[in-house]
Design a protein around this motif. Structure first.
Motif, PDB file in Angstrom:
ATOM      1  N   VAL A  47      -5.600   4.123   9.778  1.00  0.00           N
ATOM      2  CA  VAL A  47      -6.409   5.203   9.204  1.00  0.00           C
ATOM      3  C   VAL A  47      -6.510   5.141   7.679  1.00  0.00           C
ATOM      4  CG1 VAL A  47      -5.870   6.735  11.138  1.00  0.00           C
ATOM      5  CG2 VAL A  47      -4.479   6.851   9.053  1.00  0.00           C
ATOM      6  N   GLY A  48      -5.978   4.106   7.068  1.00  0.00           N
ATOM      7  CA  GLY A  48      -6.018   3.997   5.609  1.00  0.00           C
ATOM      8  C   GLY A  48      -7.418   3.747   5.070  1.00  0.00           C
ATOM      9  N   ASN A  49      -7.563   3.875   3.779  1.00  0.00           N
ATOM     10  CA  ASN A  49      -8.852   3.687   3.121  1.00  0.00           C
ATOM     11  C   ASN A  49      -9.417   2.295   3.431  1.00  0.00           C
ATOM     12  OD1 ASN A  49     -11.021   4.335   1.414  1.00  0.00           O
ATOM     13  ND2 ASN A  49     -10.049   3.266  -0.303  1.00  0.00           N
ATOM     14  N   GLY A  50     -10.608   2.253   4.002  1.00  0.00           N
ATOM     15  CA  GLY A  50     -11.242   0.997   4.338  1.00  0.00           C
ATOM     16  C   GLY A  50     -10.784   0.387   5.641  1.00  0.00           C
ATOM     17  N   ASP A  51      -9.841   1.019   6.315  1.00  0.00           N
ATOM     18  CA  ASP A  51      -9.326   0.478   7.571  1.00  0.00           C
ATOM     19  C   ASP A  51     -10.217   0.894   8.743  1.00  0.00           C
ATOM     20  OD1 ASP A  51      -7.614  -0.906   9.277  1.00  0.00           O
ATOM     21  OD2 ASP A  51      -5.812  -0.125   8.311  1.00  0.00           O
ATOM     22  N   PHE A  53     -10.081   3.070  11.244  1.00  0.00           N
ATOM     23  CA  PHE A  53     -10.334   4.499  11.445  1.00  0.00           C
ATOM     24  C   PHE A  53     -10.090   5.263  10.144  1.00  0.00           C
ATOM     25  CE2 PHE A  53      -8.833   3.044  15.751  1.00  0.00           C
ATOM     26  CZ  PHE A  53     -10.091   3.045  16.339  1.00  0.00           C
ATOM     27  N   ASP A  54     -10.767   4.840   9.114  1.00  0.00           N
ATOM     28  CA  ASP A  54     -10.652   5.403   7.772  1.00  0.00           C
ATOM     29  C   ASP A  54     -10.729   6.937   7.813  1.00  0.00           C
ATOM     30  OD1 ASP A  54     -10.992   6.211   5.109  1.00  0.00           O
ATOM     31  OD2 ASP A  54     -12.242   4.482   4.607  1.00  0.00           O
ATOM     32  N   GLU A  55      -9.649   7.594   7.355  1.00  0.00           N
ATOM     33  CA  GLU A  55      -9.594   9.053   7.396  1.00  0.00           C
ATOM     34  C   GLU A  55     -10.655   9.715   6.523  1.00  0.00           C
ATOM     35  OE1 GLU A  55      -6.139  10.780   5.200  1.00  0.00           O
ATOM     36  OE2 GLU A  55      -5.622   8.679   4.908  1.00  0.00           O
ATOM     37  N   ASN A  56     -11.252   8.953   5.614  1.00  0.00           N
ATOM     38  CA  ASN A  56     -12.310   9.503   4.771  1.00  0.00           C
ATOM     39  C   ASN A  56     -13.679   9.438   5.449  1.00  0.00           C
ATOM     40  OD1 ASN A  56     -10.631   9.922   2.338  1.00  0.00           O
ATOM     41  ND2 ASN A  56     -10.469   7.688   2.383  1.00  0.00           N
ATOM     42  N   LYS A  57     -13.767   8.667   6.526  1.00  0.00           N
ATOM     43  CA  LYS A  57     -15.042   8.500   7.232  1.00  0.00           C
ATOM     44  C   LYS A  57     -15.127   9.285   8.532  1.00  0.00           C
ATOM     45  CE  LYS A  57     -16.690   4.373   7.681  1.00  0.00           C
ATOM     46  NZ  LYS A  57     -16.791   2.921   7.971  1.00  0.00           N
ATOM     47  N   TYR A  58     -13.964   9.549   9.128  1.00  0.00           N
ATOM     48  CA  TYR A  58     -13.960  10.149  10.462  1.00  0.00           C
ATOM     49  C   TYR A  58     -13.112  11.421  10.505  1.00  0.00           C
ATOM     50  CZ  TYR A  58     -15.497   5.383  11.449  1.00  0.00           C
ATOM     51  OH  TYR A  58     -16.154   4.178  11.423  1.00  0.00           O
ATOM     52  N   PHE A  59     -13.453  12.278  11.457  1.00  0.00           N
ATOM     53  CA  PHE A  59     -12.717  13.519  11.686  1.00  0.00           C
ATOM     54  C   PHE A  59     -12.182  13.466  13.113  1.00  0.00           C
ATOM     55  CE2 PHE A  59     -12.771  18.155  12.884  1.00  0.00           C
ATOM     56  CZ  PHE A  59     -11.723  18.537  12.057  1.00  0.00           C
ATOM     57  N   PHE A  60     -10.872  13.327  13.238  1.00  0.00           N
ATOM     58  CA  PHE A  60     -10.240  13.190  14.542  1.00  0.00           C
ATOM     59  C   PHE A  60      -9.797  14.540  15.089  1.00  0.00           C
ATOM     60  CE2 PHE A  60      -9.842   8.938  12.848  1.00  0.00           C
ATOM     61  CZ  PHE A  60     -10.110   8.147  13.952  1.00  0.00           C
ATOM     62  N   ILE A  61     -10.043  14.715  16.372  1.00  0.00           N
ATOM     63  CA  ILE A  61      -9.577  15.905  17.088  1.00  0.00           C
ATOM     64  C   ILE A  61      -8.792  15.423  18.298  1.00  0.00           C
ATOM     65  CG2 ILE A  61     -10.218  18.047  18.246  1.00  0.00           C
ATOM     66  CD1 ILE A  61     -12.935  17.870  16.781  1.00  0.00           C
ATOM     67  N   ILE A 292      -4.873  -5.969  16.831  1.00  0.00           N
ATOM     68  CA  ILE A 292      -6.287  -6.263  17.099  1.00  0.00           C
ATOM     69  C   ILE A 292      -7.172  -5.548  16.071  1.00  0.00           C
ATOM     70  CG2 ILE A 292      -6.011  -6.796  19.550  1.00  0.00           C
ATOM     71  CD1 ILE A 292      -7.006  -3.910  20.130  1.00  0.00           C
ATOM     72  N   ARG A 293      -6.640  -5.385  14.868  1.00  0.00           N
ATOM     73  CA  ARG A 293      -7.357  -4.688  13.794  1.00  0.00           C
ATOM     74  C   ARG A 293      -8.762  -5.268  13.573  1.00  0.00           C
ATOM     75  NH1 ARG A 293      -3.635  -4.198  10.350  1.00  0.00           N
ATOM     76  NH2 ARG A 293      -3.604  -1.965   9.820  1.00  0.00           N
ATOM     77  N   ASN A 294      -8.878  -6.592  13.482  1.00  0.00           N
ATOM     78  CA  ASN A 294     -10.170  -7.206  13.188  1.00  0.00           C
ATOM     79  C   ASN A 294     -11.200  -6.936  14.273  1.00  0.00           C
ATOM     80  OD1 ASN A 294      -9.144  -8.262  10.809  1.00  0.00           O
ATOM     81  ND2 ASN A 294      -8.621 -10.239  11.713  1.00  0.00           N
ATOM     82  N   GLU A 295     -10.780  -7.018  15.532  1.00  0.00           N
ATOM     83  CA  GLU A 295     -11.696  -6.760  16.648  1.00  0.00           C
ATOM     84  C   GLU A 295     -12.138  -5.298  16.665  1.00  0.00           C
ATOM     85  OE1 GLU A 295      -8.801  -8.306  16.777  1.00  0.00           O
ATOM     86  OE2 GLU A 295      -8.822  -9.998  18.181  1.00  0.00           O
ATOM     87  N   LEU A 296     -11.206  -4.384  16.398  1.00  0.00           N
ATOM     88  CA  LEU A 296     -11.544  -2.963  16.349  1.00  0.00           C
ATOM     89  C   LEU A 296     -12.502  -2.669  15.195  1.00  0.00           C
ATOM     90  CD1 LEU A 296      -8.026  -1.402  17.052  1.00  0.00           C
ATOM     91  CD2 LEU A 296     -10.028  -1.232  18.534  1.00  0.00           C
ATOM     92  N   LYS A 297     -12.249  -3.306  14.066  1.00  0.00           N
ATOM     93  CA  LYS A 297     -13.095  -3.089  12.898  1.00  0.00           C
ATOM     94  C   LYS A 297     -14.519  -3.570  13.163  1.00  0.00           C
ATOM     95  CE  LYS A 297     -12.441  -3.053   7.921  1.00  0.00           C
ATOM     96  NZ  LYS A 297     -11.530  -3.434   6.827  1.00  0.00           N
TER      97      LYS A 297
END
Length: 306
Positions: A47-51, A53-61, A292-297
Motif C-alpha cells: 500500500v506504499g506510495n507508488g505500490d 495498492f497505493d493508499e493515495n489512489k484507493y479507498f479500502f473498505i 507477485i508484486r509485479n504481476e499485481l501491479k
C-alpha cells in the motif's frame, strides 16, 4: 429477517469523490471463513506510495462478513442455533446493503477476496455484474466439491453429532466438539511440503496449539459458516461475470489446487487472468502477496484512469 444488525468494518486509504459526492475509488476486501475486517492486513506490504495498492489512489473498505463474530452472527446476536441459515449470496447482500447505507456506494472499483472471500467476490460479480470493475480472487474456487466438500461435510458431522448442539447453549461437550471440528481443518492450511519439513514432535505441538487457539471461535458461527461454504457452487453462472478478473492460485494449496480450481475457473471466465504462486504457505499464501508484486501491479494498471 434481522433488523438493525451490527456491522464491524474498517477503512483505509484516500477516498476520491465524483461531482455528486460519491466515492469512485473504493476497493472492498473480503476475508476468509470466520475471519474479520483486519484480514485486510494481508495487502499491507503493497500500500506504499507508488505500490500496487497505493493508499493515495484507493479507498479500502473491509467488512467483517455476515455470520462472522463481531458482525451479525449466531454468537453476537445470541441466537446461536436459532440464527437464520444463510448463503454466500446473503453475505453479498449484507455487504452491499451496508455499503449503500453507510457510504452511499452502489458501485465499487474492485473487490479482493481471499478463500471464502473469493466466493463472496465471485457471487457478487455474477449476481450484480455492474457492481465492480474488477475482482481479484485468491486461493479460492467457483464451487466446493470433492475433497473440500467432504472436509466441510466432516466438520458438519462432528458438530451435529454432539447431542448438546441442539440445546443452543455452550456446554463442556460442545467445547470439546468445537476443538475437534477445528482440528479437522489443520491439514488444509500449510502446504504438504511445510508439514513434511517438521518433525513429528513439532507437528504434534503445532496441532495442539492450533486446536487450543481455535477454541476462541464459536461453534455456532463455525457451523453456519461451514454450511454456507459447503453449498457454494456458481459453476453454471460464470458466463455472467462482466468484471475483469484476476485469479490467484498456489500450486501447493491443499484446499484449492490450481489444476482443480484456479485453472478451470480461468478457462470459464472470459476476461480473466491467472497467476499461480509458488509458496510453501499453501492456502495461506496471501501472506506473501509481495512475491507477485509485479504481476499485481500490471493488473492494477488497467484501472489507473478509473
Amino acid at each position: 429477517m434481522l433488523d438493525d444488525v451490527k456491522v464491524e468494518y474498517m477503512t483505509f486509504g484516500t477516498p476520491i469523490f465524483d461531482e455528486n459526492g460519491v466515492i469512485i475509488n473504493a476497493i472492498v476486501y473480503c476475508h476468509g471463513s470466520l475471519g474479520k475486517y483486519s484480514s485486510m492486513k494481508k495487502i499491507a506490504p503493497l500500500v506504499g506510495n507508488g505500490d500496487v495498492f497505493d493508499e493515495n489512489k484507493y479507498f479500502f473498505i473491509s467488512i467483517t462478513a455476515l455470520g462472522s463474530p463481531s458482525s451479525c452472527s449466531p454468537s453476537t446476536t445470541g441466537l446461536n442455533n436459532k440464527f437464520p441459515r444463510y448463503t454466500i449470496l446473503d453475505v453479498v447482500n449484507f455487504q452491499k446493503q451496508f455499503l449503500k447505507e453507510k457510504f452511499n456506494i452502489e458501485h465499487v472499483l474492485g473487490i479482493i477476496g481471499n478463500s471464502m472471500g473469493g466466493f463472496v467476490g465471485l457471487t457478487s460479480a455474477i449476481k450484480y455484474p455492474d457492481f465492480a470493475d474488477f475482482l481479484i480472487t485468491g486461493v479460492s474456487s467457483y464451487k466446493v466439491a470433492g475433497h473440500d466438500f467432504i472436509l466441510s461435510k466432516f466438520v458438519d458431522e462432528i458438530i451435529t453429532s454432539d447431542p448438546d448442539y441442539a440445546k443452543g447453549e455452550l456446554t463442556y461437550s460442545l467445547i470439546r466438539t468445537l476443538r475437534l471440528a477445528n482440528l479437522a481443518e489443520f491439514n488444509f492450511g500449510l502446504s504438504k511440503e511445510s508439514l513434511r519439513a517438521m518433525s513429528n514432535v513439532e507437528l504434534a505441538a503445532e496441532f495442539e496449539n492450533f486446536g487450543n487457539e481455535m477454541l476462541e471461535t464459536d461453534i455456532y458461527d463455525l457451523k453456519y459458516c461451514n454450511e454456507s461454504c459447503m453449498n457454494f457452487n456458481v459453476e453454471n453462472d460464470l458466463d455472467k461475470v462482466k468484471s475483469k478478473v484476476l485469479i490467484i492460485s498456489c500450486k501447493q494449496d491443499p484446499h484449492f489446487p490450481p489444476e482443480l480450481d484456479g485453472i478451470p475457473m480461468s478457462e470459464m471466465i472470459d476476461d480473466s487472468q491467472l497467476i499461480v504462486m509458488d509458496s510453501k504457505l499453501g492456502h495461506l499464501c496471501f501472506n506473501e502477496l509481495e512475491s507477485i508484486r509485479n504481476e499485481l501491479k500490471e493488473f492494477m494498471e488497467n484501472f489507473d484512469d478509473c
